[in-house]
Design an enzyme around this catalytic site. Structure first.
Site, PDB file in Angstrom:
ATOM      1  N   HIS A  17      -7.660  -0.710   0.682  1.00 16.52           N
ATOM      2  CA  HIS A  17      -9.053  -0.443   1.033  1.00 16.52           C
ATOM      3  C   HIS A  17      -9.373   1.049   0.871  1.00 16.52           C
ATOM      4  CE1 HIS A  17      -9.563  -4.457   3.030  1.00 16.52           C
ATOM      5  NE2 HIS A  17      -8.250  -4.363   2.942  1.00 16.52           N
ATOM      6  N   ASP A 109     -16.345  -0.780   5.371  1.00 12.96           N
ATOM      7  CA  ASP A 109     -15.499  -1.839   4.816  1.00 12.96           C
ATOM      8  C   ASP A 109     -15.959  -3.211   5.340  1.00 12.96           C
ATOM      9  OD1 ASP A 109     -12.267  -1.667   3.767  1.00 12.96           O
ATOM     10  OD2 ASP A 109     -13.049  -3.574   4.492  1.00 12.96           O
ATOM     11  N   THR A 131     -13.892  -4.901  -0.957  1.00 21.76           N
ATOM     12  CA  THR A 131     -12.760  -4.483  -1.805  1.00 21.76           C
ATOM     13  C   THR A 131     -12.189  -5.668  -2.571  1.00 21.76           C
ATOM     14  OG1 THR A 131     -11.195  -4.771   0.008  1.00 21.76           O
ATOM     15  CG2 THR A 131     -12.104  -2.568  -0.290  1.00 21.76           C
ATOM     16  N   GLN A 334       0.873   4.419  -9.663  1.00 18.86           N
ATOM     17  CA  GLN A 334       0.634   3.171 -10.399  1.00 18.86           C
ATOM     18  C   GLN A 334      -0.282   3.317 -11.621  1.00 18.86           C
ATOM     19  OE1 GLN A 334       0.947  -0.649  -8.572  1.00 18.86           O
ATOM     20  NE2 GLN A 334      -1.095  -1.209  -9.247  1.00 18.86           N
ATOM     21  N   SER A 354      -4.742  -3.807  -7.868  1.00 15.78           N
ATOM     22  CA  SER A 354      -3.760  -3.885  -8.956  1.00 15.78           C
ATOM     23  C   SER A 354      -4.327  -4.681 -10.128  1.00 15.78           C
ATOM     24  CB  SER A 354      -2.474  -4.549  -8.473  1.00 15.78           C
ATOM     25  OG  SER A 354      -1.842  -3.711  -7.533  1.00 15.78           O
ATOM     26  N   GLU A 357      -6.919  -2.640 -11.918  1.00 10.62           N
ATOM     27  CA  GLU A 357      -6.281  -1.535 -12.639  1.00 10.62           C
ATOM     28  C   GLU A 357      -5.624  -2.060 -13.917  1.00 10.62           C
ATOM     29  OE1 GLU A 357      -3.714  -0.005  -9.552  1.00 10.62           O
ATOM     30  OE2 GLU A 357      -5.439   0.561  -8.329  1.00 10.62           O
TER      31      GLU A 357
END
Ligand code: UDX
Length: 452
Positions: A17, A109, A131, A334, A354, A357
């Site tokens: 987050h 959030d 998110t 990452q 992930s 990305e």
């Protein structure tokens, strides 16, 4: 936008987050907004400015004493975080007002929907930040509205679920807490509560981009005007001409940057399997064993992130046995890793950050989802975006070593691998288009900024 307009951003205190929401701060700051990022922390420090002076970071306590274990009881954790924020945030806002620096909005959030009331009671607009993608939020919405019932016991795996604008989903593709509602009633409540006051929210933001969720989005937009502002990946990774600072949000972990990059530099293009399951996933010891053996048996190079709390489960002698073939680190940079030309595929738990990305950087994926939104993300990754494959677990829930070997081979070579790579390239370009000047996400960010 009025000169010096000021916005507060408050993520839930988890890496998945903090990463996209702090990246959002950077984007807003680059468009001229003044930002305060409130970070709930176990060791709060005095407020400070980021190196480039664009964001004020305001750490506040998470309500736990030193030595207390925050994650043992989720309800207790959420309650303490809520109390702590409610104790700190009003004073922070009042102090800002007194100093003539009136914040105009609170970006909060989605897992903390009660922050909307806090925002409104201090005269701020409330902007919720999801998110997770719409494809998951939409499912939670159907549960919230009662148009999809969660069975009282575990799902029968032959169950099929149908949602407007969705492909047919099997129980295996649903967010995990729906299928295991009886085991995790509190978590189910938290994820569904994200929608509890959605009709009162002033602005809806999501870390996704229009093209990625085209069909689901049409349905979502029939309910609410939404701003898709993702992927929240620093723009320099998406467009090498841009010089936006490389650092990616704020990290709760220390990445082994030099170790990873030097090791990758010595490898051939597309030759390395990158393995990471984000900041929360905990694998059982027998699953770690299968994964380790599977990676070894692929005969390929691999970079594997095993968080410090998980290292005891690495099979004995494994590190000696693999020698130069593998590098195990406790945390990686990452994005730099995924952007490295040596990476051939990404074995991922399909956490939304992930996934986006990997998608934005055009990396073929092997999905090994664990819980929450990850099974649904994995379903879309494999069947809708077609940028990877998903491993199949056996009846006992374990993904066997042979399956790892098979799936890595499938993605790294052969006709299917080629098709996946082609699709991955296509999505990379679409993600880049979305965040480039004039792209759909860039326009959404401009629209957000223009509201203040
Ligand atoms: C969780 C959920 O899985 C996700 O779906 C939800 O929407 C947000 O919270 P997490 O499980 O940690 O997050 O996974 P993910 O969403 O992938 O976020 C992990 C972040 O940590 C990514 O931004 C990734 O780049 C970063 N990371 C991970 C590193 O920088 N280094 C690592 O070694 C591993």
């Amino acid at each position: 936008m009025r000169e010096g307009s000021h916005v507060i951003v408050l993520p839930f205190p988890g890496q998945g987050h903090i990463t996209p929401m702090s990246q959002f701060c950077k984007r807003l700051a680059s468009k001229g907004l003044q930002l305060t990022l409130v970070l709930v922390s176990d060791k709060p420090t005095p407020p400070y400015k980021t190196e480039d002076d664009s964001i004020t970071v305001f750490p506040i306590p998470n309500g736990f004493q030193e030595g207390e274990e925050p994650l043992e009881d989720l309800d207790d954790y959420m309650e303490r975080v809520e109390t702590s924020i409610k104790n700190s945030l009003p004073k922070l806002i009042e102090d800002m007002k007194l100093s003539g620096n009136h914040p105009r909005a609170l970006v909060y959030d989605s897992t903390m929907p009660w922050l909307l009331d806090v925002a409104h009671s201090y005269g701020l607009r409330g902007a919720v930040f999801f998110t997770q993608p719409w494809l998951v939020t939409a499912i939670y919405y159907h549960v919230f509205k009662g148009s999809f019932s969660v069975p009282p016991t575990k799902y029968d795996h032959s169950t099929l679920a149908s949602f407007p604008s969705f492909p047919m989903l099997s129980a295996n593709d649903l967010p995990s807490f729906l299928c295991e509602s009886s085991s995790y009633p509190n978590i189910l409540r938290i994820v569904v509560d994200q929608l509890s006051n959605i009709d009162q929210v002033d602005i809806l933001l999501c870390n996704t981009f229009d093209k990625l969720e085209e069909k689901v989005l049409k349905w979502v937009q029939s309910l609410w005007p939404v701003l898709n502002i993702g992927p929240m990946v620093p723009s320099m990774y998406l467009d090498k001409r841009l010089s936006e600072d490389k650092s990616y949000g704020f990290s709760l972990f220390n990445a082994k940057v030099t170790e990873c990059i030097e090791w990758l530099n010595s490898k051939q293009p597309n030759s390395v399997v990158y393995v990471s399951f984000g900041s929360l996933v905990i694998l059982k010891e027998d699953q770690m064993m299968e994964l380790a053996e599977g990676l070894k048996q692929t005969g390929r190079f691999f970079l594997w992130v095993v968080r410090e709390t998980e290292t005891d489960k690495i099979p004995r002698n494994f590190v000696d046995e693999i020698g130069e073939k593998g590098l195990i680190v406790s945390w990686s940079p990452q994005l730099e890793v995924l952007a490295h030309e040596s990476i051939g595929c990404f074995l991922t738990h399909c956490g939304w950050n992930s996934m986006s990305e990997g998608l934005s950087l055009g990396v073929p994926m092997i999905g090994m989802p664990h819980w929450t939104d990850q099974p649904t993300n994995a379903k879309f990754m494999e069947d809708v975006w077609k940028v990877g494959v998903r491993v199949k677990a056996e009846g006992d829930g374990l993904v066997r070593r042979e399956e790892i070997v098979r799936r890595v081979g499938e993605v790294m070579e052969g006709e299917k691998g080629k098709e996946i790579r082609k699709n991955a390239e296509k999505w990379k370009v679409l993600a880049q288009d979305a965040v480039s000047e004039g792209g759909s996400s860039d326009k959404s960010i401009d629209k957000f900024v223009s509201m203040f």
